[in-house]
Every structure is written in C-alpha cells, then in structure tokens.
Design a protein around this motif. Structure first.
Motif, PDB file in Angstrom:
ATOM      1  N   GLN A   1       1.165   1.194  14.116  1.00 48.14           N
ATOM      2  CA  GLN A   1      -0.285   1.230  13.960  1.00 48.14           C
ATOM      3  C   GLN A   1      -0.734   0.204  12.912  1.00 48.14           C
TER       4      GLN A   1
ATOM      5  N   TYR B   1      -7.131   2.652  15.104  1.00 40.94           N
ATOM      6  CA  TYR B   1      -7.330   2.011  13.797  1.00 40.94           C
ATOM      7  C   TYR B   1      -8.320   2.803  12.937  1.00 40.94           C
TER       8      TYR B   1
ATOM      9  N   PHE C   1      -2.787  -3.435  13.715  1.00 37.16           N
ATOM     10  CA  PHE C   1      -4.122  -3.630  13.150  1.00 37.16           C
ATOM     11  C   PHE C   1      -4.361  -5.085  12.749  1.00 37.16           C
TER      12      PHE C   1
END
Length: 292
Positions: free
Chosen positions: A66, A284, A70
């Motif tokens: 994650q 996000y 981003f």
C-alpha cells in the motif's frame, strides 16, 4: 514532500526526472513505513479486517505494498506534466457524458481508492468544456497538496478548499447552485476532514465506519444524480475508470430523509468494499476508517 525538490525534478529533462523521482519516492515511502509505526499499524489493522484469514506477516506485507503503490500517485502526476502518454479504458463513461450534454448536473463521488487526481486531469482533457467543481480537504503545511490544487486549477477545474475546522455555509450554497446550473460537483466519499463535518455510519467489512453525509445531502436537496467514480491504475501509464449509472436520492417526506441518506451512503460503502476487493493495494486512506 519538499516543494522545492519537486520543482527541481520537474525541470529535469524527459524521463530522467521521472526516474530520479521514482527512486526518491521509493526511499521516502520506505522511510515512512519504517519510522511511522502508528500509521503502519493503522494500515495493518485495516488489512486484518479485509483479509481475516491471513496471518500478521501477510497483513504487514499488504501495508508495505500500500505504501509503495502510493508513490505512483506522484510519479504519474509528474509523468503527465512531462507529457508522458497516459491512457485509460472506462466503464460507464457515457453516463457522465449524458449528464454534461443534457446539463442535468451531477455529483461525482470520488474515493481514496486508486488515483482520483489522475482521473480529474484525464476527465478534463476528454471533456474540456464540462463545468467541474472540486471540494478538497486542506492539510496544513502540506506542500505537495498545494501543487496538486494548483495543477487541477490550471486545468480549468474550480476548487473549493475545506479546512480542518469547519466549512462555510456559503461554500455549500455555491455547490448547490453549481449543480442546479448543470455543473458537475466532485466530493470525497470516504474521509472526514474535520470534527464538525456531518457524517453517517455504515457497515463496512463486517464492521462500522463513518463517512461524509454531505454528498448524499447534496443529491437529495438538488435532485441531481450521484455517480460513484473509481480510477484504478491497471498497469504503468494505464488506468481503468468505472462510473456507476445515475443514482438518485428521493424522499417523499421529511421524516424519511435520514433513512434515504443512510441508504445512499450504505450503497456507496458497498461499492467501495467491492472495489477494495478488486484492488486491495490501491487503498490510499491512511487515517482511521473502521471503528475497530
């Protein structure tokens, strides 16, 4: 991220600047992961809810992916500024085109799934004459956010910034009037910007979550359709947009307004949960979302 450094990278020739920025962004991402354990823990808990049958190591790996993914939000923005070819495919785009063509107005409900900023730029490129207003939250001392807003404004998108104290009622009136004139208003559907913001509780991943109520109130009061819009990065320099068919919120009396708003909010939450199942590492949202 430092604004001066970003400007220096932007002025480097061609792909050189993009590659340097990718390396830098990767280092920054790793630094955040290593030195901000509370934020990492927030992500780990979220992935525990998403993948309850997996072990803790897997959840940590999800958080790492994650954080790493981003960085593409920034590298793709830089690529677009350097005229790098960014293409996309879409599902349901005709619904937006019809709303613009008929001047019915519409609410575009964005999320912190994928890259909504890239969607906004490509949207404006495809439909340059479409009247588009964005409500965006303000994070104090965030330099990259200022660059983001400037870039969107330069593309012809009207921006209303909502700070972390309280929104002006005049901002809300401006949004309603913009809708009634046939414009498209984009709001964030999954993050609460300040403690005074109106919210509604929904079911999400078998738990409770709190999301903004205003997009659904706007749809109810204005009578315009609501479109849930997701912009996923399918591969490098390639995006996939999904837009729902027009969703209307109607109330026959004042008594059932709250019930209709909650129903609409839950419908959005269900779509968000489905999208998360398809693109789990493009979430996000780094603040607390679930009521653990």
């Amino acid at each position: 991220m430092n604004k001066l450094f970003y400007k220096i990278i932007t002025n480097l020739p061609g792909k050189l600047g993009i590659w340097i920025f990718k390396i830098y962004a990767g280092i920054v991402s790793a630094g955040f992961f290593l030195f901000f354990p509370k934020r990492v823990l927030m992500s780990v808990k979220f992935y525990q809810a998403l993948f309850p049958n997996k072990d803790r190591l897997y959840h940590i790996q999800c958080a790492w992916k994650q954080f790493h993914n981003f960085t593409t939000v920034f590298t793709d923005r830089l690529g677009l500024q350097k005229s790098q070819e960014i293409s996309y495919t879409s599902s349901g785009w005709n619904h937006i085109e019809e709303a613009v063509r008929n001047k019915t107005g519409g609410i575009i409900l964005m999320s912190h799934m994928g890259n909504w900023e890239m969607a906004a730029h490509l949207f404006k490129k495809k439909m340059p004459d479409a009247p588009l207003l964005f409500y965006m939250g303000v994070k104090h001392k965030e330099q990259m956010e200022n660059i983001q807003k400037q870039s969107l404004a330069q593309s012809g998108i009207k921006i209303i910034a909502a700070d972390q104290t309280a929104s002006s009622p005049f901002d809300l009136i401006e949004g309603i009037n913009f809708l009634k004139s046939g414009g498209l208003v984009s709001l964030t559907g999954d993050i609460i910007w300040h403690k005074y913001q109106r919210s509604v509780e929904v079911e999400f991943l078998g738990q409770k979550a709190v999301i903004p109520e205003v997009p659904h109130i706007f749809a109810l009061l204005s009578g315009v359709p609501l479109f849930v819009f997701f912009a996923f990065r399918s591969q490098e320099n390639q995006y996939y947009f999904t837009i729902t068919e027009p969703l209307f919120i109607k109330s026959t009396s004042r008594k059932n307004r709250n019930a209709e708003i909650k129903k609409s909010a839950q419908r959005y939450a269900d779509l968000l949960e489905k999208a998360l199942g398809q693109y789990p590492f493009q979430w996000y949202h780094f603040e607390r979302f679930l009521k653990y």
